[in-house]
Design a protein around this motif. Structure first.
Motif, PDB file in Angstrom:
ATOM      1  N   ASP A 120       0.813  -1.210   0.000  1.00  0.00           N
ATOM      2  CA  ASP A 120       0.000   0.000   0.000  1.00  0.00           C
ATOM      3  C   ASP A 120       0.854   1.270   0.000  1.00  0.00           C
ATOM      4  N   LYS A 121       2.060   1.201   0.542  1.00  0.00           N
ATOM      5  CA  LYS A 121       2.977   2.342   0.534  1.00  0.00           C
ATOM      6  C   LYS A 121       3.960   2.244  -0.636  1.00  0.00           C
ATOM      7  N   ASP A 122       4.481   1.053  -0.852  1.00  0.00           N
ATOM      8  CA  ASP A 122       5.501   0.875  -1.894  1.00  0.00           C
ATOM      9  C   ASP A 122       4.974   1.173  -3.297  1.00  0.00           C
ATOM     10  N   GLN A 123       3.678   1.009  -3.513  1.00  0.00           N
ATOM     11  CA  GLN A 123       3.128   1.236  -4.856  1.00  0.00           C
ATOM     12  C   GLN A 123       3.224   2.705  -5.289  1.00  0.00           C
ATOM     13  N   HIS A 124       3.524   3.597  -4.347  1.00  0.00           N
ATOM     14  CA  HIS A 124       3.632   5.026  -4.661  1.00  0.00           C
ATOM     15  C   HIS A 124       5.088   5.478  -4.824  1.00  0.00           C
ATOM     16  N   VAL A 125       6.039   4.605  -4.541  1.00  0.00           N
ATOM     17  CA  VAL A 125       7.443   5.009  -4.533  1.00  0.00           C
ATOM     18  C   VAL A 125       7.945   5.345  -5.939  1.00  0.00           C
ATOM     19  N   GLY A 126       7.465   4.620  -6.941  1.00  0.00           N
ATOM     20  CA  GLY A 126       7.905   4.886  -8.313  1.00  0.00           C
ATOM     21  C   GLY A 126       7.596   6.316  -8.725  1.00  0.00           C
ATOM     22  N   LYS A 127       6.392   6.758  -8.453  1.00  0.00           N
ATOM     23  CA  LYS A 127       5.995   8.128  -8.804  1.00  0.00           C
ATOM     24  C   LYS A 127       6.781   9.134  -7.984  1.00  0.00           C
ATOM     25  N   LEU A 128       7.006   8.830  -6.703  1.00  0.00           N
ATOM     26  CA  LEU A 128       7.757   9.736  -5.837  1.00  0.00           C
ATOM     27  C   LEU A 128       9.173   9.956  -6.358  1.00  0.00           C
ATOM     28  N   ILE A 129       9.872   8.868  -6.670  1.00  0.00           N
ATOM     29  CA  ILE A 129      11.242   8.986  -7.163  1.00  0.00           C
ATOM     30  C   ILE A 129      11.269   9.713  -8.502  1.00  0.00           C
ATOM     31  N   ALA A 130      10.276   9.458  -9.350  1.00  0.00           N
ATOM     32  CA  ALA A 130      10.209  10.166 -10.632  1.00  0.00           C
ATOM     33  C   ALA A 130      10.131  11.675 -10.398  1.00  0.00           C
ATOM     34  N   GLU A 131       9.282  12.078  -9.454  1.00  0.00           N
ATOM     35  CA  GLU A 131       9.129  13.500  -9.156  1.00  0.00           C
ATOM     36  C   GLU A 131      10.422  14.087  -8.587  1.00  0.00           C
ATOM     37  N   LEU A 132      11.042  13.373  -7.654  1.00  0.00           N
ATOM     38  CA  LEU A 132      12.260  13.867  -7.020  1.00  0.00           C
ATOM     39  C   LEU A 132      13.420  13.977  -8.010  1.00  0.00           C
ATOM     40  N   SER A 133      13.439  13.093  -8.990  1.00  0.00           N
ATOM     41  CA  SER A 133      14.531  13.089  -9.968  1.00  0.00           C
ATOM     42  C   SER A 133      14.326  14.119 -11.073  1.00  0.00           C
ATOM     43  N   GLY A 134      13.110  14.644 -11.170  1.00  0.00           N
ATOM     44  CA  GLY A 134      12.797  15.572 -12.249  1.00  0.00           C
ATOM     45  C   GLY A 134      12.496  14.890 -13.566  1.00  0.00           C
ATOM     46  N   ALA A 135      12.309  13.577 -13.524  1.00  0.00           N
ATOM     47  CA  ALA A 135      12.035  12.817 -14.743  1.00  0.00           C
ATOM     48  C   ALA A 135      10.583  12.989 -15.180  1.00  0.00           C
ATOM     49  N   GLU A 136      10.359  12.802 -16.467  1.00  0.00           N
ATOM     50  CA  GLU A 136       8.991  12.763 -16.981  1.00  0.00           C
ATOM     51  C   GLU A 136       8.388  11.411 -16.631  1.00  0.00           C
ATOM     52  N   LEU A 137       7.239  11.422 -16.003  1.00  0.00           N
ATOM     53  CA  LEU A 137       6.598  10.183 -15.587  1.00  0.00           C
ATOM     54  C   LEU A 137       5.959   9.487 -16.778  1.00  0.00           C
ATOM     55  N   ILE A 138       6.266   8.187 -16.937  1.00  0.00           N
ATOM     56  CA  ILE A 138       5.679   7.366 -17.997  1.00  0.00           C
ATOM     57  C   ILE A 138       4.880   6.265 -17.308  1.00  0.00           C
ATOM     58  N   ALA A 139       3.591   6.461 -17.203  1.00  0.00           N
ATOM     59  CA  ALA A 139       2.744   5.488 -16.517  1.00  0.00           C
ATOM     60  C   ALA A 139       2.533   4.265 -17.394  1.00  0.00           C
ATOM     61  N   SER A 140       2.634   3.096 -16.769  1.00  0.00           N
ATOM     62  CA  SER A 140       2.408   1.850 -17.508  1.00  0.00           C
ATOM     63  C   SER A 140       1.281   1.057 -16.865  1.00  0.00           C
ATOM     64  N   PRO A 141       0.428   0.429 -17.668  1.00  0.00           N
ATOM     65  CA  PRO A 141      -0.625  -0.421 -17.128  1.00  0.00           C
ATOM     66  C   PRO A 141      -0.138  -1.838 -16.822  1.00  0.00           C
ATOM     67  N   MET A 142       1.141  -2.096 -17.066  1.00  0.00           N
ATOM     68  CA  MET A 142       1.664  -3.448 -16.887  1.00  0.00           C
ATOM     69  C   MET A 142       2.197  -3.652 -15.480  1.00  0.00           C
ATOM     70  N   ILE A 143       1.844  -4.773 -14.871  1.00  0.00           N
ATOM     71  CA  ILE A 143       2.403  -5.151 -13.580  1.00  0.00           C
ATOM     72  C   ILE A 143       3.806  -5.692 -13.830  1.00  0.00           C
ATOM     73  N   ASN A 144       4.783  -5.053 -13.246  1.00  0.00           N
ATOM     74  CA  ASN A 144       6.172  -5.409 -13.545  1.00  0.00           C
ATOM     75  C   ASN A 144       7.060  -4.863 -12.441  1.00  0.00           C
ATOM     76  N   GLU A 145       8.272  -5.367 -12.372  1.00  0.00           N
ATOM     77  CA  GLU A 145       9.268  -4.858 -11.445  1.00  0.00           C
ATOM     78  C   GLU A 145      10.594  -4.722 -12.175  1.00  0.00           C
ATOM     79  N   GLY A 146      11.432  -3.809 -11.689  1.00  0.00           N
ATOM     80  CA  GLY A 146      12.725  -3.595 -12.319  1.00  0.00           C
ATOM     81  C   GLY A 146      13.596  -4.834 -12.348  1.00  0.00           C
TER      82      GLY A 146
END
Length: 337
Positions: A120-146
């Motif tokens: 419930d918390k970890d699912q938001h970390v990707g967006k958080l890091i994207a914002e902190l890095s200044g990257a353009e967010l690319i949302a994906s509908p695919m369930i996946n991990e790095g």
């Protein structure tokens, strides 16, 4: 329309992102276990810090103790966490054809909605890091991990059927649909499908098949494969099958077997100790070690396939006891322009 591409791990980097252990199975239930986890995550962070900056996501409840273990040179960002596997909960960084930084935010659901996982918390970390890095967010509908993808930076991606098409992830998708999404998000135009990962990783508390413990591509046309050489271990057959599948898919490739550690079991059964789960950084490689005779052999192979880089080994046994390795707890951010 921007064409995004995931660079090879050996491409220049700006920093490495990590997440610090938080209350739960990764941290442990005893004082000694908690100390071991904190010291191990810190050891990896400090090894990376010798080569480039590190930003650590730390749960609010762990800030004070984290500062006792982490150098002041490590940038700490406070945010709620369920766990500490930055490779999976963080975004996958990509570069646009104009040099801009992008961050693919996969859907994270606790490794296929595993019964023991919370997200419930970890699912938001990707967006958080994207914002902190200044990257353009690319949302994906695919369930996946790095940890479920490995690229060569030249359009090839390694994936596993048990992850991208697995139960609890994208079981209703076809390979064609997965490949189309990987093309859109990370610029992959060639997918090599492996059936699954290592034996231990396919059990209840594993990721059910992450490829970053099985194979890595240090350069186009070269692939490192986890090579279990002892027939008494179930991964002996897994290694042989993976090498054969890659050789069939890419006949001209150089396949380099990286010998597995000689230890075969722990209290839970066959281990999945692997030297494949290393991190490439600027001028360096952060490698897993296991106090094993094959540590030196693996380090020599990594030195050869990543020429000009210093190989630094960190004892990864506490990480593997908790379900991962050096690569699993780190996420590199490529340099943009």
């Amino acid at each position: 329309m921007t064409q995004w591409t995931m660079p090879a791990e050996g491409a220049p980097q700006d920093k490495v992102w990590m997440a610090y252990p938080v209350k739960g199975y990764s941290l442990g239930d005893t004082d000694s276990a908690r100390d071991e986890a904190r010291r191990t995550w810190a050891a990896v962070a400090h090894a990376v810090l010798d080569f480039e900056p590190v930003t650590m996501i730390v749960d609010p409840g762990e800030i004070s103790v984290a500062r006792q273990y982490l150098s002041a040179d490590i940038d700490i960002v406070e945010a709620p966490l369920n766990d500490a596997w930055a490779r999976d909960i963080g975004p996958t960084f990509v570069l646009g054809d104009d040099g801009r930084l992008g961050a693919v935010d996969w859907i994270f659901n606790g490794w296929g909605a595993a019964s023991w996982a919370q997200w419930d918390k970890d699912q938001h970390v990707g967006k958080l890091i994207a914002e902190l890095s200044g990257a353009e967010l690319i949302a994906s509908p695919m369930i996946n991990e790095g940890g479920g993808i490995q690229v060569d930076g030249d359009g090839t991606v390694l994936v596993t059927e048990s992850v991208q098409l697995g139960e609890g992830r994208n079981s209703l998708w076809s390979k064609t649909e997965v490949e189309a999404e990987l093309s859109r998000t990370i610029g992959a135009d060639r997918a090599i499908w492996l059936p699954h990962g290592l034996t231990r990783d396919n059990e209840k508390f594993g990721t059910r098949g992450h490829v970053d413990i099985v194979a890595a591509m240090p350069s186009p046309g070269v692939v490192l494969v986890h090579d279990q050489q002892n027939p008494d271990h179930p991964d002996f057959e897994v290694s042989a099958r993976i090498k054969a599948l890659i050789a069939e898919a890419e006949p001209g490739w150089e396949i380099i077997g990286v010998p597995a550690p000689t230890v075969l079991t722990d209290d839970e059964g066959p281990v999945d100790y692997s030297y494949i789960n290393h991190l490439v950084v600027n001028d360096g490689v952060i490698a897993c070690s296991f106090d094993d005779p094959n540590d030196a052999r693996a380090a020599a192979i990594l030195s050869e396939v990543y020429p000009g880089r210093t190989v630094t080994a960190v004892d990864a046994r506490p990480l593997f006891e908790r379900g991962g390795g050096v690569h699993c707890i780190t996420q590199q951010q490529p340099a943009s322009r």
